[in-house]
Enzyme design. Sequence first.
Site, short mmCIF file in Angstrom:
data_model
loop_
_atom_site.label_atom_id
_atom_site.label_comp_id
_atom_site.label_asym_id
_atom_site.label_seq_id
_atom_site.Cartn_x
_atom_site.Cartn_y
_atom_site.Cartn_z
N GLY A 1 0.82 -1.20 0.00
CA GLY A 1 0.00 0.00 0.00
C GLY A 1 0.86 1.25 0.00
N GLY B 1 0.88 5.64 1.13
CA GLY B 1 0.29 6.73 1.90
C GLY B 1 0.73 8.06 1.36
N GLY B 2 0.61 9.09 2.18
CA GLY B 2 0.91 10.44 1.73
C GLY B 2 2.37 10.64 1.36
N VAL C 1 4.46 1.01 1.58
CA VAL C 1 4.66 -0.17 2.42
C VAL C 1 4.78 -1.39 1.50
CG1 VAL C 1 3.77 -1.58 4.30
CG2 VAL C 1 3.35 0.89 4.29
N LYS D 1 8.05 -0.18 5.68
CA LYS D 1 7.54 1.15 5.33
C LYS D 1 8.73 2.02 4.93
CE LYS D 1 4.50 4.80 7.09
NZ LYS D 1 3.63 5.19 8.22
N ARG E 1 -3.30 10.21 17.19
CA ARG E 1 -3.82 11.29 16.35
C ARG E 1 -4.29 10.85 14.97
NH1 ARG E 1 0.06 16.49 17.48
NH2 ARG E 1 1.52 15.32 16.21
N ASN F 1 -6.01 1.73 10.01
CA ASN F 1 -4.84 1.56 10.87
C ASN F 1 -5.04 0.47 11.91
OD1 ASN F 1 -3.23 3.44 9.61
ND2 ASN F 1 -3.86 5.13 10.94
N ASP G 1 0.65 2.61 12.35
CA ASP G 1 0.81 3.96 11.80
C ASP G 1 0.81 5.04 12.86
OD1 ASP G 1 1.22 5.99 10.08
OD2 ASP G 1 -0.54 5.65 8.84
#
Length: 504
Positions: free
Chosen positions: A18, A20-21, A25, A40, A133, A139, A152
Amino acid sequence: MTQPPPDLPGLRFERLLGSGGYSDVYLYRQQLPSRQVAVKVLRDSGLAEAQRAQFTAEANAMAGLADHPNIVPVFSAAVSADGRPFIVMMFYSRPNLAVRAASERLGVAEVLRIGIQIASAVETAHRAGILHRDIKPANLLINQFGTPGLADFGIAGQIAAIEDDPDMGVSVPWAAPEVLYATSPTSVRSDVYSLAATLWHLLVGRSPFEERNGDNSPFALMRRVRDNAPPSTGRQDVPGSLDRLLRQAMAKDPAARPPSAIDFARGLQAVEQELQLPRTEIVVTTEAGDAPTPGEGPQLWQSAPATVARPASFSPQGSAPPAVNPPPPPTTARPAAYAVQGGAPTRYAPSSAPGAARTEADGRARRGPLVLVAGGVLLVGVLAVVIGFAVTGGSGKPKPIATVSNGVDTQDAGQLGENLPPGRPTVTGTRASAGVLVFRWTYSAALPSDTFEWREVGTSRRGVVTEPLLRLSDPGGSHCVQVRVVRIDGSNASATFSPKGCVP
Protein backbone atom coordinates in the site's frame (compact mmCIF):
# COMPACT_ATOMS: atom_id res chain seq x y z
CA MET A 1 4.23 8.49 -7.15
CA THR A 2 5.29 5.06 -5.91
CA GLN A 3 9.01 4.47 -6.33
CA PRO A 4 10.77 1.15 -6.96
CA PRO A 5 11.38 -0.76 -3.71
CA PRO A 6 14.87 -0.29 -2.30
CA ASP A 7 17.46 -3.07 -2.12
CA LEU A 8 17.71 -3.93 1.57
CA PRO A 9 20.33 -6.24 3.04
CA GLY A 10 18.90 -9.51 4.27
CA LEU A 11 15.49 -8.83 2.72
CA ARG A 12 13.97 -9.94 -0.60
CA PHE A 13 11.19 -7.84 -2.15
CA GLU A 14 7.87 -9.61 -2.82
CA ARG A 15 5.15 -7.03 -3.55
CA LEU A 16 3.65 -3.61 -2.79
CA LEU A 17 1.19 -3.62 0.10
CA GLY A 18 0.00 0.00 0.00
CA SER A 19 0.89 3.67 -0.26
CA GLY A 20 0.29 6.73 1.90
CA GLY A 21 0.91 10.44 1.73
CA TYR A 22 4.69 10.28 1.85
CA SER A 23 5.60 6.59 2.14
CA ASP A 24 5.04 3.15 0.61
CA VAL A 25 4.66 -0.17 2.42
CA TYR A 26 6.15 -3.28 0.81
CA LEU A 27 6.13 -6.97 1.64
CA TYR A 28 9.63 -8.42 1.93
CA ARG A 29 10.91 -11.87 2.83
CA GLN A 30 13.47 -11.72 5.61
CA GLN A 31 16.20 -14.30 5.05
CA LEU A 32 17.22 -15.02 8.64
CA PRO A 33 15.07 -15.83 10.45
CA SER A 34 12.87 -16.61 7.45
CA ARG A 35 9.61 -14.68 7.68
CA GLN A 36 7.54 -12.12 5.85
CA VAL A 37 7.86 -8.53 7.07
CA ALA A 38 6.20 -5.25 6.18
CA VAL A 39 8.66 -2.48 5.30
CA LYS A 40 7.54 1.15 5.33
CA VAL A 41 9.79 3.31 3.13
CA LEU A 42 9.89 7.09 2.73
CA ARG A 43 9.07 7.77 -0.91
CA ASP A 44 11.62 10.54 -1.51
CA SER A 45 15.14 10.64 -0.12
CA GLY A 46 15.04 14.43 -0.55
CA LEU A 47 12.16 15.09 1.85
CA ALA A 48 12.31 17.95 4.30
CA GLU A 49 14.02 17.43 7.62
CA ALA A 50 10.67 17.79 9.43
CA GLN A 51 9.27 14.78 7.54
CA ARG A 52 12.37 12.74 8.26
CA ALA A 53 12.08 13.64 11.92
CA GLN A 54 8.41 12.61 11.83
CA PHE A 55 9.40 9.26 10.31
CA THR A 56 12.05 8.73 12.98
CA ALA A 57 9.51 9.62 15.65
CA GLU A 58 7.18 6.92 14.28
CA ALA A 59 9.91 4.28 14.49
CA ASN A 60 10.78 5.28 18.05
CA ALA A 61 7.14 5.49 19.14
CA MET A 62 6.25 2.06 17.78
CA ALA A 63 9.46 0.43 19.02
CA GLY A 64 8.89 1.78 22.51
CA LEU A 65 5.43 0.19 22.61
CA ALA A 66 6.23 -3.00 20.69
CA ASP A 67 5.66 -5.37 23.63
CA HIS A 68 1.96 -4.53 23.76
CA PRO A 69 -0.09 -7.34 22.19
CA ASN A 70 -2.26 -4.88 20.24
CA ILE A 71 0.42 -2.56 18.85
CA VAL A 72 2.20 -3.51 15.64
CA PRO A 73 5.80 -4.45 16.58
CA VAL A 74 8.80 -2.75 14.95
CA PHE A 75 11.80 -4.99 14.30
CA SER A 76 14.31 -2.44 13.02
CA ALA A 77 14.79 0.91 11.27
CA ALA A 78 17.58 2.16 9.03
CA VAL A 79 18.39 4.09 5.85
CA SER A 80 18.64 2.34 2.48
CA ALA A 81 21.62 2.65 0.18
CA ASP A 82 19.75 5.22 -1.94
CA GLY A 83 19.06 7.39 1.11
CA ARG A 84 15.47 6.43 1.95
CA PRO A 85 14.66 5.81 5.64
CA PHE A 86 12.65 2.63 6.28
CA ILE A 87 11.00 0.74 9.15
CA VAL A 88 10.74 -3.05 9.30
CA MET A 89 7.53 -4.20 11.03
CA MET A 90 5.57 -7.37 11.67
CA PHE A 91 3.45 -8.35 8.69
CA TYR A 92 -0.29 -8.62 9.41
CA SER A 93 -1.62 -11.01 6.79
CA ARG A 94 -5.37 -10.38 6.98
CA PRO A 95 -7.17 -7.37 5.43
CA ASN A 96 -7.26 -4.28 7.62
CA LEU A 97 -10.60 -3.37 9.18
CA ALA A 98 -11.35 -0.62 6.63
CA VAL A 99 -11.29 -3.26 3.88
CA ARG A 100 -13.38 -5.67 5.88
CA ALA A 101 -15.95 -3.05 6.99
CA ALA A 102 -16.50 -2.13 3.34
CA SER A 103 -17.86 -5.61 2.59
CA GLU A 104 -19.52 -6.72 5.85
CA ARG A 105 -21.00 -5.41 9.08
CA LEU A 106 -18.98 -6.70 12.01
CA GLY A 107 -20.88 -8.29 14.89
CA VAL A 108 -21.43 -6.36 18.11
CA ALA A 109 -19.43 -8.84 20.21
CA GLU A 110 -16.43 -8.61 17.86
CA VAL A 111 -16.52 -4.80 17.76
CA LEU A 112 -16.63 -4.67 21.56
CA ARG A 113 -13.64 -7.00 21.79
CA ILE A 114 -11.66 -5.03 19.19
CA GLY A 115 -12.60 -1.75 20.87
CA ILE A 116 -11.34 -2.86 24.29
CA GLN A 117 -8.11 -4.27 22.85
CA ILE A 118 -7.33 -1.14 20.82
CA ALA A 119 -8.33 1.11 23.73
CA SER A 120 -5.77 -0.82 25.79
CA ALA A 121 -3.14 -0.02 23.16
CA VAL A 122 -4.15 3.65 23.04
CA GLU A 123 -4.09 3.92 26.85
CA THR A 124 -0.61 2.41 26.88
CA ALA A 125 0.58 4.93 24.30
CA HIS A 126 -0.93 7.77 26.33
CA ARG A 127 0.83 6.58 29.48
CA ALA A 128 4.08 6.66 27.52
CA GLY A 129 3.35 10.30 26.64
CA ILE A 130 2.28 9.58 23.03
CA LEU A 131 -0.87 10.67 21.21
CA HIS A 132 -1.69 8.61 18.13
CA ARG A 133 -3.82 11.29 16.35
CA ASP A 134 -4.83 9.11 13.39
CA ILE A 135 -6.93 6.22 14.73
CA LYS A 136 -9.12 4.89 11.93
CA PRO A 137 -10.22 1.51 10.50
CA ALA A 138 -7.33 1.35 8.00
CA ASN A 139 -4.84 1.56 10.87
CA LEU A 140 -6.32 -1.46 12.64
CA LEU A 141 -4.48 -4.48 11.24
CA ILE A 142 -5.35 -8.13 11.84
CA ASN A 143 -2.78 -10.92 12.16
CA GLN A 144 -3.18 -14.56 11.18
CA PHE A 145 -4.69 -15.37 14.58
CA GLY A 146 -7.36 -12.67 14.33
CA THR A 147 -5.71 -10.32 16.84
CA PRO A 148 -5.95 -6.59 16.03
CA GLY A 149 -2.90 -4.34 16.08
CA LEU A 150 -2.76 -0.54 16.06
CA ALA A 151 -0.43 0.74 13.35
CA ASP A 152 0.81 3.96 11.80
CA PHE A 153 2.14 6.19 14.52
CA GLY A 154 3.42 8.39 11.68
CA ILE A 155 1.77 11.55 13.02
CA ALA A 156 2.02 10.57 16.68
CA GLY A 157 3.23 13.27 19.00
CA GLN A 158 4.41 13.66 22.54
CA ILE A 159 1.61 14.73 24.89
CA ALA A 160 4.04 16.97 26.74
CA ALA A 161 5.53 18.51 23.57
CA ILE A 162 5.56 22.30 23.56
CA GLU A 163 4.55 22.70 19.92
CA ASP A 164 2.60 20.50 17.53
CA ASP A 165 4.09 19.35 14.26
CA PRO A 166 2.99 21.92 11.66
CA ASP A 167 2.99 19.22 8.96
CA MET A 168 0.77 16.86 10.92
CA GLY A 169 -1.88 15.11 8.82
CA VAL A 170 -5.27 13.97 10.02
CA SER A 171 -7.95 11.78 8.48
CA VAL A 172 -11.07 13.94 8.36
CA PRO A 173 -13.88 11.34 8.75
CA TRP A 174 -12.63 10.10 12.14
CA ALA A 175 -10.98 13.25 13.53
CA ALA A 176 -12.40 15.23 16.44
CA PRO A 177 -13.75 18.73 15.73
CA GLU A 178 -11.07 20.40 17.86
CA VAL A 179 -8.44 18.70 15.66
CA LEU A 180 -10.06 19.83 12.41
CA TYR A 181 -10.82 23.38 13.54
CA ALA A 182 -8.11 23.83 16.19
CA THR A 183 -10.57 25.12 18.79
CA SER A 184 -8.56 23.47 21.57
CA PRO A 185 -5.31 21.52 21.73
CA THR A 186 -5.24 17.92 20.56
CA SER A 187 -5.47 15.71 23.64
CA VAL A 188 -6.07 12.23 25.01
CA ARG A 189 -9.80 12.86 24.52
CA SER A 190 -9.20 13.54 20.82
CA ASP A 191 -7.88 9.98 20.48
CA VAL A 192 -10.93 8.72 22.42
CA TYR A 193 -13.16 10.48 19.87
CA SER A 194 -11.33 8.86 16.94
CA LEU A 195 -11.54 5.42 18.55
CA ALA A 196 -15.30 5.80 19.06
CA ALA A 197 -15.74 7.02 15.46
CA THR A 198 -13.76 4.00 14.28
CA LEU A 199 -15.95 1.53 16.20
CA TRP A 200 -19.07 3.29 14.85
CA HIS A 201 -17.64 2.78 11.34
CA LEU A 202 -17.07 -0.93 11.97
CA LEU A 203 -20.69 -1.33 13.06
CA VAL A 204 -22.22 0.66 10.20
CA GLY A 205 -19.77 0.35 7.30
CA ARG A 206 -19.06 4.06 6.89
CA SER A 207 -17.73 6.92 8.98
CA PRO A 208 -20.20 8.63 11.37
CA PHE A 209 -20.79 11.81 9.35
CA GLU A 210 -20.62 10.31 5.88
CA GLU A 211 -23.93 10.52 3.99
CA ARG A 212 -25.05 7.92 1.49
CA ASN A 213 -25.35 9.62 -1.90
CA GLY A 214 -24.47 12.95 -0.25
CA ASP A 215 -21.61 15.40 -0.46
CA ASN A 216 -18.75 13.66 1.34
CA SER A 217 -15.97 15.99 0.31
CA PRO A 218 -13.50 16.89 3.06
CA PHE A 219 -15.08 20.32 3.57
CA ALA A 220 -18.61 18.90 3.80
CA LEU A 221 -17.47 16.26 6.28
CA MET A 222 -15.62 18.83 8.37
CA ARG A 223 -18.72 20.97 8.70
CA ARG A 224 -20.89 18.03 9.68
CA VAL A 225 -18.31 16.90 12.23
CA ARG A 226 -18.45 20.39 13.71
CA ASP A 227 -22.19 21.05 13.49
CA ASN A 228 -24.15 17.78 13.54
CA ALA A 229 -24.94 15.69 16.59
CA PRO A 230 -23.22 12.28 16.66
CA PRO A 231 -25.64 9.84 15.02
CA SER A 232 -27.01 6.54 16.25
CA THR A 233 -25.78 3.41 14.51
CA GLY A 234 -29.37 2.52 13.60
CA ARG A 235 -28.66 -1.20 14.08
CA GLN A 236 -31.33 -3.16 15.93
CA ASP A 237 -28.77 -5.48 17.52
CA VAL A 238 -26.69 -2.63 18.95
CA PRO A 239 -27.82 -2.03 22.55
CA GLY A 240 -28.79 1.47 23.56
CA SER A 241 -25.97 1.54 26.10
CA LEU A 242 -23.37 1.08 23.34
CA ASP A 243 -25.02 3.69 21.12
CA ARG A 244 -24.98 6.17 24.02
CA LEU A 245 -21.36 5.43 24.87
CA LEU A 246 -20.20 5.93 21.28
CA ARG A 247 -22.16 9.17 20.89
CA GLN A 248 -20.84 10.51 24.18
CA ALA A 249 -17.28 9.64 23.20
CA MET A 250 -17.88 11.69 20.02
CA ALA A 251 -19.23 14.71 21.91
CA LYS A 252 -18.28 18.08 20.43
CA ASP A 253 -16.94 19.26 23.78
CA PRO A 254 -13.89 17.18 24.77
CA ALA A 255 -14.81 17.61 28.44
CA ALA A 256 -18.03 15.64 27.89
CA ARG A 257 -16.18 12.56 26.60
CA PRO A 258 -14.70 9.72 28.66
CA PRO A 259 -11.56 11.25 30.15
CA SER A 260 -9.23 8.45 29.06
CA ALA A 261 -9.00 5.42 26.79
CA ILE A 262 -9.15 3.10 29.79
CA ASP A 263 -12.43 4.71 30.92
CA PHE A 264 -13.81 4.18 27.44
CA ALA A 265 -12.64 0.54 27.54
CA ARG A 266 -14.41 0.02 30.86
CA GLY A 267 -17.58 1.39 29.32
CA LEU A 268 -17.25 -1.20 26.53
CA GLN A 269 -16.70 -3.91 29.15
CA ALA A 270 -19.96 -2.87 30.81
CA VAL A 271 -21.78 -3.44 27.53
CA GLU A 272 -20.17 -6.87 27.30
CA GLN A 273 -21.52 -7.67 30.77
CA GLU A 274 -24.96 -6.38 29.82
CA LEU A 275 -24.97 -8.77 26.84
CA GLN A 276 -23.53 -11.58 29.01
CA LEU A 277 -20.47 -11.90 26.78
CA PRO A 278 -17.07 -13.10 27.99
CA ARG A 279 -15.20 -10.09 29.30
CA THR A 280 -12.32 -8.82 27.19
CA GLU A 281 -9.37 -7.92 29.39
CA ILE A 282 -7.81 -4.47 29.44
CA VAL A 283 -4.04 -4.84 29.08
CA VAL A 284 -2.05 -1.69 29.82
CA THR A 285 1.45 -0.74 30.75
CA THR A 286 2.22 -0.71 34.45
CA GLU A 287 3.73 2.74 34.40
CA ALA A 288 2.28 5.62 36.37
CA GLY A 289 -0.94 7.19 35.17
CA ASP A 290 0.59 10.56 34.38
CA ALA A 291 2.52 10.91 31.16
CA PRO A 292 6.29 10.81 31.83
CA THR A 293 8.68 13.46 30.74
CA PRO A 294 9.74 12.69 27.16
CA GLY A 295 12.93 10.65 27.25
CA GLU A 296 12.19 8.99 30.58
CA GLY A 297 11.43 5.30 30.69
CA PRO A 298 8.23 3.75 32.08
CA GLN A 299 7.81 3.67 35.82
CA LEU A 300 6.48 0.49 37.40
CA TRP A 301 3.04 0.77 38.88
CA GLN A 302 2.42 -1.85 41.55
CA SER A 303 -0.92 -0.74 42.97
CA ALA A 304 -4.44 -0.84 41.54
CA PRO A 305 -5.31 1.68 38.82
CA ALA A 306 -5.69 5.20 40.10
CA THR A 307 -9.19 6.63 39.99
CA VAL A 308 -9.51 9.16 37.20
CA ALA A 309 -11.37 12.33 38.07
CA ARG A 310 -14.32 12.87 35.73
CA PRO A 311 -15.99 16.14 34.81
CA ALA A 312 -19.57 16.66 35.89
CA SER A 313 -20.77 16.10 32.35
CA PHE A 314 -19.44 12.53 32.36
CA SER A 315 -21.14 10.56 35.11
CA PRO A 316 -21.36 6.82 35.86
CA GLN A 317 -24.83 5.36 36.04
CA GLY A 318 -26.15 4.91 39.54
CA SER A 319 -27.03 1.25 39.07
CA ALA A 320 -24.37 -1.43 39.09
CA PRO A 321 -23.91 -3.59 35.99
CA PRO A 322 -25.35 -7.08 36.11
CA ALA A 323 -23.06 -9.59 37.79
CA VAL A 324 -21.28 -11.87 35.37
CA ASN A 325 -18.64 -14.37 36.39
CA PRO A 326 -15.50 -13.31 34.51
CA PRO A 327 -13.51 -15.97 32.71
CA PRO A 328 -10.28 -17.09 34.38
CA PRO A 329 -7.18 -15.17 33.30
CA PRO A 330 -5.30 -16.66 30.36
CA THR A 331 -2.23 -18.72 31.11
CA THR A 332 -0.08 -17.09 28.45
CA ALA A 333 2.76 -15.08 29.92
CA ARG A 334 2.83 -11.32 29.41
CA PRO A 335 5.83 -9.00 29.53
CA ALA A 336 6.46 -7.67 33.01
CA ALA A 337 5.67 -4.17 31.82
CA TYR A 338 2.01 -4.99 31.22
CA ALA A 339 -0.83 -5.84 33.57
CA VAL A 340 -4.44 -6.92 33.16
CA GLN A 341 -6.83 -4.46 34.73
CA GLY A 342 -9.07 -6.21 37.24
CA GLY A 343 -12.24 -5.17 39.01
CA ALA A 344 -15.72 -4.62 37.72
CA PRO A 345 -15.99 -2.24 34.77
CA THR A 346 -17.71 1.06 35.21
CA ARG A 347 -20.87 1.81 33.24
CA TYR A 348 -21.34 5.21 31.70
CA ALA A 349 -24.34 7.03 30.32
CA PRO A 350 -24.65 10.37 28.57
CA SER A 351 -25.41 13.18 30.94
CA SER A 352 -27.80 16.01 30.30
CA ALA A 353 -25.51 18.34 32.19
CA PRO A 354 -23.75 20.85 29.98
CA GLY A 355 -20.10 20.24 29.23
CA ALA A 356 -17.42 22.13 31.04
CA ALA A 357 -16.86 25.60 29.64
CA ARG A 358 -14.04 25.80 27.15
CA THR A 359 -11.26 27.96 28.47
CA GLU A 360 -9.01 30.32 26.59
CA ALA A 361 -5.91 28.59 25.29
CA ASP A 362 -2.59 29.51 26.77
CA GLY A 363 -1.38 31.55 23.83
CA ARG A 364 1.08 28.91 22.63
CA ALA A 365 1.49 29.06 18.87
CA ARG A 366 0.23 26.10 16.91
CA ARG A 367 0.00 25.73 13.17
CA GLY A 368 -2.53 23.58 11.49
CA PRO A 369 -2.86 20.17 10.00
CA LEU A 370 -2.62 18.91 6.51
CA VAL A 371 -5.74 16.85 5.98
CA LEU A 372 -5.11 13.27 4.86
CA VAL A 373 -7.87 12.03 2.57
CA ALA A 374 -8.35 8.55 1.00
CA GLY A 375 -5.40 7.92 -1.24
CA GLY A 376 -3.71 11.30 -1.07
CA VAL A 377 -3.03 14.49 0.82
CA LEU A 378 -5.28 17.50 0.51
CA LEU A 379 -3.90 20.79 1.70
CA VAL A 380 -6.72 22.42 3.60
CA GLY A 381 -6.88 25.87 5.08
CA VAL A 382 -6.95 24.53 8.61
CA LEU A 383 -3.96 26.18 10.23
CA ALA A 384 -4.05 25.23 13.90
CA VAL A 385 -4.56 26.74 16.50
CA VAL A 386 -7.36 29.11 17.19
CA ILE A 387 -6.48 30.15 20.67
CA GLY A 388 -9.98 31.47 21.12
CA PHE A 389 -13.12 29.75 19.91
CA ALA A 390 -15.72 30.19 17.18
CA VAL A 391 -18.99 31.81 18.19
CA THR A 392 -22.21 30.22 16.92
CA GLY A 393 -25.87 30.87 17.14
CA GLY A 394 -28.24 29.07 19.49
CA SER A 395 -28.55 26.15 17.06
CA GLY A 396 -24.82 25.43 17.33
CA LYS A 397 -24.39 26.22 13.61
CA PRO A 398 -22.57 29.28 12.30
CA LYS A 399 -24.81 32.30 11.75
CA PRO A 400 -23.81 34.93 9.19
CA ILE A 401 -23.43 38.36 10.70
CA ALA A 402 -25.22 41.13 8.84
CA THR A 403 -22.91 44.08 8.30
CA VAL A 404 -22.48 46.77 5.68
CA SER A 405 -19.03 47.44 4.27
CA ASN A 406 -18.22 49.41 1.14
CA GLY A 407 -21.95 49.83 0.56
CA VAL A 408 -22.78 46.11 0.19
CA ASP A 409 -25.10 44.29 2.61
CA THR A 410 -23.26 41.02 3.31
CA GLN A 411 -26.51 39.10 3.85
CA ASP A 412 -27.43 39.77 0.22
CA ALA A 413 -23.99 38.92 -1.15
CA GLY A 414 -25.04 35.39 -2.09
CA GLN A 415 -27.61 36.86 -4.50
CA LEU A 416 -24.78 38.47 -6.43
CA GLY A 417 -23.16 35.11 -7.13
CA GLU A 418 -20.62 33.08 -5.22
CA ASN A 419 -17.86 34.20 -7.58
CA LEU A 420 -18.06 37.77 -6.33
CA PRO A 421 -14.77 38.38 -4.49
CA PRO A 422 -15.02 39.51 -0.86
CA GLY A 423 -13.93 42.94 0.19
CA ARG A 424 -10.82 43.36 2.28
CA PRO A 425 -11.78 42.93 5.96
CA THR A 426 -11.74 45.86 8.36
CA VAL A 427 -10.62 44.65 11.79
CA THR A 428 -11.37 46.27 15.15
CA GLY A 429 -10.21 45.07 18.54
CA THR A 430 -11.22 45.59 22.16
CA ARG A 431 -10.10 44.34 25.55
CA ALA A 432 -13.31 42.65 26.66
CA SER A 433 -12.19 41.77 30.17
CA ALA A 434 -9.10 40.95 32.13
CA GLY A 435 -7.16 38.39 30.16
CA VAL A 436 -9.38 38.41 27.03
CA LEU A 437 -8.89 40.23 23.70
CA VAL A 438 -11.77 40.35 21.19
CA PHE A 439 -11.32 41.14 17.50
CA ARG A 440 -14.17 41.55 14.98
CA TRP A 441 -14.19 42.37 11.28
CA THR A 442 -16.55 43.35 8.49
CA TYR A 443 -16.20 42.98 4.72
CA SER A 444 -18.32 43.07 1.59
CA ALA A 445 -19.71 40.12 -0.43
CA ALA A 446 -19.64 37.74 2.52
CA LEU A 447 -20.92 34.18 2.17
CA PRO A 448 -22.22 32.02 5.04
CA SER A 449 -19.61 29.37 4.18
CA ASP A 450 -16.63 31.75 4.52
CA THR A 451 -13.93 31.01 7.06
CA PHE A 452 -11.14 33.33 8.12
CA GLU A 453 -7.40 32.92 8.40
CA TRP A 454 -5.91 35.21 11.04
CA ARG A 455 -2.47 36.08 12.34
CA GLU A 456 -1.22 38.22 15.18
CA VAL A 457 1.35 40.76 14.10
CA GLY A 458 4.76 40.28 15.67
CA THR A 459 4.02 36.84 17.18
CA SER A 460 3.58 33.29 15.93
CA ARG A 461 -0.07 33.10 16.98
CA ARG A 462 -2.30 32.31 14.00
CA GLY A 463 -5.18 30.08 13.02
CA VAL A 464 -8.59 29.77 11.34
CA VAL A 465 -12.04 30.70 12.66
CA THR A 466 -15.48 30.16 11.18
CA GLU A 467 -17.04 33.47 12.27
CA PRO A 468 -15.83 37.07 11.91
CA LEU A 469 -14.93 37.08 15.59
CA LEU A 470 -11.79 36.03 17.44
CA ARG A 471 -11.02 35.77 21.15
CA LEU A 472 -7.41 35.58 22.32
CA SER A 473 -5.74 35.31 25.68
CA ASP A 474 -4.29 38.66 26.73
CA PRO A 475 -0.72 38.60 28.06
CA GLY A 476 -0.81 42.38 28.32
CA GLY A 477 0.47 45.17 26.12
CA SER A 478 -0.55 46.14 22.60
CA HIS A 479 -1.79 43.46 20.16
CA CYS A 480 -2.67 43.66 16.46
CA VAL A 481 -4.42 41.11 14.24
CA GLN A 482 -4.75 40.74 10.45
CA VAL A 483 -7.37 38.63 8.65
CA ARG A 484 -8.09 37.25 5.19
CA VAL A 485 -11.16 35.43 3.88
CA VAL A 486 -11.02 31.75 2.87
CA ARG A 487 -13.75 30.41 0.57
CA ILE A 488 -15.25 26.95 1.04
CA ASP A 489 -13.11 25.51 -1.76
CA GLY A 490 -10.03 26.22 0.34
CA SER A 491 -8.85 29.21 -1.66
CA ASN A 492 -7.65 32.38 0.03
CA ALA A 493 -10.32 34.59 -1.48
CA SER A 494 -8.70 37.79 -0.28
CA ALA A 495 -5.19 37.48 -1.63
CA THR A 496 -3.59 39.62 1.04
CA PHE A 497 -4.20 40.07 4.73
CA SER A 498 -6.29 42.99 5.95
CA PRO A 499 -4.85 46.12 7.53
CA LYS A 500 -4.07 45.67 11.19
CA GLY A 501 -6.77 45.93 13.82
CA CYS A 502 -5.19 46.72 17.19
CA VAL A 503 -5.89 46.78 20.90
CA PRO A 504 -3.59 49.35 22.54
